[in-house]
Scaffold this active site. Structure first.
Site, PDB file in Angstrom:
ATOM      1  N   LYS A   1       9.488  12.424  15.609  1.00 62.26           N
ATOM      2  CA  LYS A   1      10.195  12.928  14.417  1.00 62.26           C
ATOM      3  C   LYS A   1      11.368  12.039  14.016  1.00 62.26           C
ATOM      4  CE  LYS A   1      11.059  17.011  16.237  1.00 62.26           C
ATOM      5  NZ  LYS A   1      10.200  17.050  17.443  1.00 62.26           N
ATOM      6  N   THR A   2      12.199  11.699  15.006  1.00 63.31           N
ATOM      7  CA  THR A   2      13.426  10.962  14.683  1.00 63.31           C
ATOM      8  C   THR A   2      13.105   9.601  14.070  1.00 63.31           C
ATOM      9  OG1 THR A   2      14.708  12.083  16.396  1.00 63.31           O
ATOM     10  CG2 THR A   2      15.529   9.944  15.651  1.00 63.31           C
TER      11      THR A   2
ATOM     12  N   GLU B   1      14.704  15.689   9.438  1.00 59.00           N
ATOM     13  CA  GLU B   1      13.956  15.871  10.674  1.00 59.00           C
ATOM     14  C   GLU B   1      13.862  17.366  10.927  1.00 59.00           C
ATOM     15  OE1 GLU B   1      14.305  14.911  15.457  1.00 59.00           O
ATOM     16  OE2 GLU B   1      15.207  13.521  14.005  1.00 59.00           O
TER      17      GLU B   1
END
Length: 369
Positions: free
Chosen positions: A125-126, A169
């Site tokens: 995600k990051t 995010e």
């Protein structure tokens, strides 16, 4: 405990805001955006982290330790899922009838009136959020964004842009990703995790279905190399929803092939419809090329051309603690990576082996993360 979405007010209509645990990597980014918006912001934390120090440096009133008196004249208190009910500031806020929001609600309030790209998934995600934010910024869209870790080149994890796109995010661990007014839902993969909240792998996977089928969602960008997200992609297609699959699979709409890793660089052929060309990234590994495909697909949905998206992605230099080069001396390179799930560790080690090529690599694990 899983969160359920709530109705929120615009960020500039909730009065002064006090953030409990303001120095966290996620909370600090949200606090900075409220400060940049002109809202009166203060916050507390038990430790003086580097994020805490940065907020202090830009003029936010910060407190070490938790004390009810530190709420001041705040009308809204923002917490994370880690804050216990016996926290003196939270207890005082509830006793005084203040508005108490979870971090995700405070973030959703900032998104009102903007086009939201929410990036979810068990892993990646990051980096994918960072890639998407940098790509849109480099292409001139000036998005707002909140990332789970700071960008390597700026040291900040958030920005309030002048454009109409907000990239976030989206954390699935406690159901936070259901709070956002998502227009483009990105799913990097689905592998059972956070079962202390979700209970079963089936319930966890169903949470991603809810995320992908919210009322605001117009398109789903999803990794079809991953078994868990491929099942969801097929389900969504069968319901007639707009899905853009990405990966190395032959049936991926956004597909990468002929991957080469040369030191810290990843190079592959990227194709979408009738358009194709070489994509070069400044981060190594097949997983990063996969993440870049997700960012690329989001960019195309938002109106970027193939040429714009590819050129902009090439400017991404990484996020802190995601295969971050710490030092390079005497022929030895030291990298730091946040990977802590077996799948993430495997991807990081694979990238390390490719980056070192014929050289040796050694690994140490810090259980404190």
């Amino acid at each position: 405990m899983l969160l359920e979405p709530i109705e929120v007010l615009p960020a500039d209509a909730i009065g002064g805001v006090h953030f409990i645990a303001i120095g966290g990597s996620g909370m600090s980014g949200v606090a900075k955006l409220y400060h940049d918006l002109g809202v009166s912001v203060a916050g507390s934390d038990r430790e003086e982290s580097k994020y805490f120090k940065k907020l202090t440096e830009i003029g936010i009133k910060t407190y070490l330790g938790h004390n009810a008196e530190q709420l001041g004249d705040a009308e809204t208190v923002v917490i994370s899922s880690a804050i216990r009910e016996d926290n003196p500031e939270l207890a005082a806020a509830r006793a005084n009838g203040l508005r108490v929001w979870h971090r995700s609600s405070a973030l959703a309030a900032l998104m009102i009136g903007r086009r939201c790209v929410a990036i979810a998934g068990t892993h990646g995600k990051t980096t994918t959020t960072g890639m998407t934010a940098v790509m849109l910024s480099a292409a001139g869209s000036d998005p707002s964004y909140v990332i789970g870790g700071p960008l390597s080149d700026t040291g900040f994890s958030s920005k309030l842009g002048s454009g109409d796109v907000f990239v976030v995010e989206a954390d699935e661990s406690d159901g936070s990703f259901l709070q956002y007014p998502t227009e483009i839902a990105v799913i990097t993969n689905i592998e059972a995790d956070h079962l202390v909240n979700w209970g079963t792998p089936q319930a966890y996977a169903e949470g991603f279905y809810r995320f992908a089928t919210q009322d605001h969602v117009k398109a789903v960008v999803i990794n079809i190399d991953d078994p868990g997200s491929k099942v969801l992609a097929e389900r969504l297609r069968n319901e007639g929803r707009k899905v853009i699959g990405y990966g190395q699979a032959a049936d991926a709409e956004v597909r990468f092939s002929n991957l080469q890793v040369k030191g810290i660089y990843s190079i592959a052929e990227l194709s979408y419809g009738s358009e194709s060309g070489e994509l070069t990234l400044q981060v190594p590994g097949w997983h990063n090329m996969s993440n870049a495909c997700a960012a690329y697909a989001s960019g195309r949905l938002l109106g970027l051309s193939h040429k714009q998206a590819v050129a902009a992605l090439a400017t991404f230099q990484g996020t802190l603690r995601r295969f971050q080069l710490i030092t390079h001396a005497a022929g030895v390179r030291l990298y730091d990576d946040y990977a802590h799930h077996p799948t993430e560790i495997e991807a990081a080690l694979s990238a390390a082996r490719k980056a070192t090529q014929a050289g040796n690599s050694e690994t140490g694990f810090d259980g404190r993360l």
